[in-house]
Scaffold this motif. Sequence first.
Motif, PDB file in Angstrom:
ATOM      1  N   ASN A 279     -34.631 -68.535  26.309  1.00  0.00           N
ATOM      2  CA  ASN A 279     -34.702 -69.424  25.157  1.00  0.00           C
ATOM      3  C   ASN A 279     -36.037 -69.290  24.433  1.00  0.00           C
ATOM      4  O   ASN A 279     -36.110 -69.322  23.205  1.00  0.00           O
TER       5      ASN A 279
ATOM      6  N   ARG B 279     -36.100 -66.203  22.411  1.00  0.00           N
ATOM      7  CA  ARG B 279     -34.951 -66.083  21.519  1.00  0.00           C
ATOM      8  C   ARG B 279     -35.342 -65.229  20.312  1.00  0.00           C
ATOM      9  O   ARG B 279     -36.452 -65.325  19.795  1.00  0.00           O
TER      10      ARG B 279
ATOM     11  N   ALA C  18     -35.926 -64.515  16.965  1.00  0.00           N
ATOM     12  CA  ALA C  18     -36.151 -65.369  15.798  1.00  0.00           C
ATOM     13  C   ALA C  18     -37.407 -64.893  15.074  1.00  0.00           C
ATOM     14  O   ALA C  18     -38.235 -64.157  15.632  1.00  0.00           O
TER      15      ALA C  18
ATOM     16  N   LEU D  98     -24.610 -63.371  15.626  1.00  0.00           N
ATOM     17  CA  LEU D  98     -24.639 -64.390  14.588  1.00  0.00           C
ATOM     18  C   LEU D  98     -26.076 -64.873  14.394  1.00  0.00           C
ATOM     19  O   LEU D  98     -26.737 -65.262  15.376  1.00  0.00           O
ATOM     20  N   TYR D  99     -26.508 -64.903  13.162  1.00  0.00           N
ATOM     21  CA  TYR D  99     -27.867 -65.318  12.821  1.00  0.00           C
ATOM     22  C   TYR D  99     -27.798 -66.358  11.714  1.00  0.00           C
ATOM     23  O   TYR D  99     -26.989 -66.248  10.794  1.00  0.00           O
ATOM     24  N   PHE D 100     -28.668 -67.344  11.848  1.00  0.00           N
ATOM     25  CA  PHE D 100     -28.851 -68.291  10.743  1.00  0.00           C
ATOM     26  C   PHE D 100     -30.051 -67.811   9.934  1.00  0.00           C
ATOM     27  O   PHE D 100     -31.172 -67.673  10.455  1.00  0.00           O
TER      28      PHE D 100
ATOM     29  N   TYR E 285     -32.511 -68.304   6.467  1.00  0.00           N
ATOM     30  CA  TYR E 285     -32.956 -69.332   5.531  1.00  0.00           C
ATOM     31  C   TYR E 285     -34.159 -68.794   4.727  1.00  0.00           C
ATOM     32  O   TYR E 285     -34.900 -67.902   5.183  1.00  0.00           O
TER      33      TYR E 285
ATOM     34  N   LEU F 279     -25.114 -69.007   7.678  1.00  0.00           N
ATOM     35  CA  LEU F 279     -24.872 -68.259   8.919  1.00  0.00           C
ATOM     36  C   LEU F 279     -24.213 -66.924   8.576  1.00  0.00           C
ATOM     37  O   LEU F 279     -23.234 -66.867   7.834  1.00  0.00           O
TER      38      LEU F 279
ATOM     39  N   ARG G 179     -23.123 -62.818  10.230  1.00  0.00           N
ATOM     40  CA  ARG G 179     -23.005 -61.857  11.331  1.00  0.00           C
ATOM     41  C   ARG G 179     -23.715 -60.577  10.910  1.00  0.00           C
ATOM     42  O   ARG G 179     -23.279 -59.889   9.975  1.00  0.00           O
TER      43      ARG G 179
ATOM     44  N   PHE H 122     -32.850 -66.877  12.924  1.00  0.00           N
ATOM     45  CA  PHE H 122     -32.800 -66.957  14.395  1.00  0.00           C
ATOM     46  C   PHE H 122     -31.377 -66.678  14.844  1.00  0.00           C
ATOM     47  O   PHE H 122     -30.414 -66.978  14.143  1.00  0.00           O
ATOM     48  N   LYS H 123     -31.272 -66.078  16.016  1.00  0.00           N
ATOM     49  CA  LYS H 123     -29.983 -65.687  16.584  1.00  0.00           C
ATOM     50  C   LYS H 123     -29.384 -66.848  17.345  1.00  0.00           C
ATOM     51  O   LYS H 123     -30.050 -67.534  18.115  1.00  0.00           O
ATOM     52  N   LEU H 124     -28.096 -67.101  17.153  1.00  0.00           N
ATOM     53  CA  LEU H 124     -27.394 -68.165  17.847  1.00  0.00           C
ATOM     54  C   LEU H 124     -26.901 -67.691  19.203  1.00  0.00           C
ATOM     55  O   LEU H 124     -26.609 -66.524  19.399  1.00  0.00           O
TER      56      LEU H 124
END
Length: 271
Positions: A130, A133, A135, A177-179, A181, A238, A240, A269-271
Amino acid sequence: MQPQRGRAAGLGCRGGDELPPVQQNLPYYPHIFWVDGYAETAAPCVPAVPSAPFPPPVPDRSRKPRSKGRERGERSRAGFLVMFLLILVAFTGVGLSIFKIFHLEKEVDELREVRFAWLRAGKGEKEERNEARRAAHVTGNPAQQGLPLEWEPSSGHAYTSGVQYEARGLRVSEPGLYFVYSRVLFRGTACDSPLLLAHVVYKRNPASPGSLVLMEDKAANFCSGQRMWARSSYLGALFRLRRMDSLHVNVSKIALVNFEESKTFFGLFKL
């Protein structure tokens, strides 16, 4: 007077009672008869010996006959010995069972310790994952030299973890999957009309030609007159992403962007 030899002979032994001579070392005394004034010795005669079977064997005195009381005592001792052996076997089995139970309990405790250690290690590894992660968060860089926008990847609030900052963009090395922003603050001293502000996030990939717009924001007629103004544009969604995808930010007016790290930034950041 004739001597009566026949009588003397008759008196000495009977013809009908004669027995075969038996060779035994017995004392022998001859019979003496008086006939007409003188003694005459009778012919030797073997005394009659009754025939008898051989004598029974002499019992062995070293082995004494067992009495009933002695036999009962021996049986009691034998029964007691058998019972003692059975009790000993039973106690031995109980002892082995208790030892086996203690051994199993020890193994169970060791397995529990191993399981707890494994869980702690897994939890620590999960926390490390974690913390590590994938990010990134980069902030505005005032030393701009054209488009796309340049960013500060390490100082202040900026950081990268598992994501590379290169060629003015963020490149991902692991698909998923990445968010994504981005926020840009535009600010000016006067409103020149017509004024159009644009804020775009797009991606590139060496395996695909060109670029692909992911998010876009446009604004017009947001100010009036000769006075100071400010407008914030925020994009977030979000997506991919594939391996080696690189994301970039573009704007319409670099001169109107406020590059303070708390007002203009970009990240994922990656989910």
